[in-house]
Write an enzyme that holds these catalytic residues in place. Sequence first.
Site, PDB file in Angstrom:
ATOM      1  N   CYS A 271       6.816   3.354  -9.875  1.00  0.00           N
ATOM      2  CA  CYS A 271       8.117   2.330  -9.590  1.00  0.00           C
ATOM      3  C   CYS A 271       8.913   2.222 -10.962  1.00  0.00           C
ATOM      4  CB  CYS A 271       6.847   0.949  -9.566  1.00  0.00           C
ATOM      5  SG  CYS A 271       5.983   0.781  -8.247  1.00  0.00           S
ATOM      6  N   LYS A 274      12.504   2.949  -9.744  1.00  0.00           N
ATOM      7  CA  LYS A 274      13.205   1.775  -8.759  1.00  0.00           C
ATOM      8  C   LYS A 274      14.801   1.670  -9.269  1.00  0.00           C
ATOM      9  CE  LYS A 274       9.851  -1.476  -6.976  1.00  0.00           C
ATOM     10  NZ  LYS A 274       9.591  -2.702  -7.119  1.00  0.00           N
ATOM     11  N   THR A 301      15.668 -14.416  -0.954  1.00  0.00           N
ATOM     12  CA  THR A 301      14.638 -14.626  -2.007  1.00  0.00           C
ATOM     13  C   THR A 301      14.080 -13.294  -2.571  1.00  0.00           C
ATOM     14  OG1 THR A 301      12.434 -14.901  -0.975  1.00  0.00           O
ATOM     15  CG2 THR A 301      13.814 -16.841  -0.992  1.00  0.00           C
ATOM     16  N   ASP A 303      10.864 -12.540  -2.804  1.00  0.00           N
ATOM     17  CA  ASP A 303       9.542 -12.451  -2.473  1.00  0.00           C
ATOM     18  C   ASP A 303       9.010 -10.978  -2.133  1.00  0.00           C
ATOM     19  OD1 ASP A 303       8.111 -15.197  -2.453  1.00  0.00           O
ATOM     20  OD2 ASP A 303       9.601 -15.358  -1.091  1.00  0.00           O
ATOM     21  N   ASP A 344       1.833  -5.793  -1.806  1.00  0.00           N
ATOM     22  CA  ASP A 344       2.834  -6.990  -1.464  1.00  0.00           C
ATOM     23  C   ASP A 344       2.235  -7.709  -0.195  1.00  0.00           C
ATOM     24  OD1 ASP A 344       4.691  -6.029  -3.170  1.00  0.00           O
ATOM     25  OD2 ASP A 344       5.791  -4.654  -1.595  1.00  0.00           O
ATOM     26  N   HIS A 393       7.046   8.692   8.989  1.00  0.00           N
ATOM     27  CA  HIS A 393       8.080   9.422   8.895  1.00  0.00           C
ATOM     28  C   HIS A 393       8.232  10.543   7.927  1.00  0.00           C
ATOM     29  CE1 HIS A 393      12.351  10.564  10.238  1.00  0.00           C
ATOM     30  NE2 HIS A 393      12.546  10.441   9.216  1.00  0.00           N
ATOM     31  N   ASP A 480       3.211  -9.810  -7.065  1.00  0.00           N
ATOM     32  CA  ASP A 480       2.455  -8.561  -7.643  1.00  0.00           C
ATOM     33  C   ASP A 480       3.422  -8.164  -8.564  1.00  0.00           C
ATOM     34  OD1 ASP A 480       4.287  -7.584  -5.573  1.00  0.00           O
ATOM     35  OD2 ASP A 480       2.940  -5.808  -5.506  1.00  0.00           O
TER      36      ASP A 480
END
Length: 603
Positions: A271, A274, A301, A303, A344, A393, A480
């Site tokens: 991560c 990102k 948002t 979220d 998530d 995929h 998270d």
Amino acid sequence: VAQLEEAITPQTILITIMYANNEVGTIEPIAAIAEVAHRHGVIAHSDCAQSVGKIPVRVDELGVDLLSIAGHKLYAPKGVGALYIRTGVKLSKFMHGAGQELGRRPGTENVIGIVGLGQACALVHQNLPGYAAQMRTTRDRLEKELRKRIPDLRVNGHPELRLPNTTSISFLALEAGTILAELTGVAASAGAACHSDSVEISHVLRAMGVPNEYALGTVRFSTGRFTTLAEVEEAAEQVAAVVERLSARGPVPVAPGGAVRLTHFTHGLGCACKLRPQLLEQVLRAMPLPTDANVIVGPETSDDAAVYKIDEQTAVVQTVDFFTPVVDDPFQFGAIAAANSLSDIYAMGARPLFALNVVGFPSNRLPLEVLQEILRGAAQVAQQAGFAIIGGHTVDDTEPKFGLAVTGIINPAAIITNRGAQPGDVLILTKPVGTGILSTALKQGLLSKEQEEVLFRTMVELNRAAAEAMQAVGVHACTDITGFGLLGHLLEMMNGSHTAAELFAEQVPLLPGAMELAIAGVVPGGTRDNARFTAPQVGYAPHISEIQRLVLNDAQTSGGLLIAVPKAGAQRLGDELRRRGVGTRALVGRVRERTDGTVISVV
């Protein structure tokens, strides 16, 4: 030189230009530059660290007023250098104390280093033509051998006016970090050695107009006084083999004994790769918002997942997450990526129904057995979580990437978002922080076996039990902790809830060794990006060190849940977490009314 002269203003007091560029080796016309400087009454300085020992460097011929050299560039000891100051030039002190160096720089002189630097310079004075010829011969042979195998490569810099030991070579449509990750027998760097952790195109190549498709694949090679022709031929063979393989012109490599170090096949980790939050915000601001009334949680948002209402009792929760390897073992990577993707869903209080694999795989770099192990690791986590992976995929990629698109289900009335935190709530964290730092250390070979095991156990641990505990108790908000770090995700929660927070730095649980590794400089680039992003809205108490600030912004992979719960329910939530086997249950902060520009106070 004409452009330089045009740039001089009445405020100009110093012109400083390196004699030879450290990335491409191009030699600059320092004597002409010094003449321009003196004509305008400006002092001229040249950094000759790259030049001494490779080409003649004589202060009177160059005409400069100041000239600096670095010992380790000419086989002197590391940590010693020299500044030449022409008679009549007066420098202000920038360090104060004792009177060493004629009062210019305090501190006991490094006599051994000084003697070593003097002897290295004496050897250069006596033998420079031979040294330069040796380096030029080996450098030219390296370029020649590479051109034989890779005709579309590009050599950057002036063809003649360049250092005899340096070559900057660009490989078409490849990424330098990916090339270097597989060059286990050759020491080289992506552009300048001092910026070798960067994957951005250097300012030097941009200024030279090197096309992006070449610039990203630029590697700097240097030959030395003792480099042999046999060594450069072996290096050329290794480099060509890697480039041909990455360009799909070579055979699929099979690692000895079947062992593969996945973190060596990617430029970044998990991560921490990102997109920077600053850039993401910029892009999303330009996107239109959905108008469908059944969208309960959408892109407006921050979220963790999207929520779509089916009927009064049913809503679909959906998320997608994928990243590059954070550990070397393929099975473990698949398991961690699956646990991270599920997080998530759990953060919204939902139950996963099924998932699809998302795969990027370098079939010309890694055997297919590696992909099988990645998928097997994910399947085991799916089985543990009680859902199925039913498709997916794949794309052929330059580096391995894996994750899941997960679909979950929840009653619309039971959805937990990151926007419901209320003043008086306390903040509970369910996993320790530091996975970004430890993953970076793992790639660098700095972790003990015990630390590796703790890192894996932490990242593969599902947030399922924590989610079930907060649903049983009833909480106001949850998120998270992943790529934007603890402070980044807490900031999203506070901004979404229009509240503020105090974070208790000493109560934030850390993985073993995270602080020590951060002190040693083992910090991923994504963590530093996070710290820059959160800085305007975070106030740190004076005792919070720069290292602590970085750790609190560490880019996490498969981190824990951060839960805002009414103070009266904190004890019950702790009991539920304990009963369900959640090992970390740290009270790390509290929510308060927002009164000023500081959204989070770290105390």
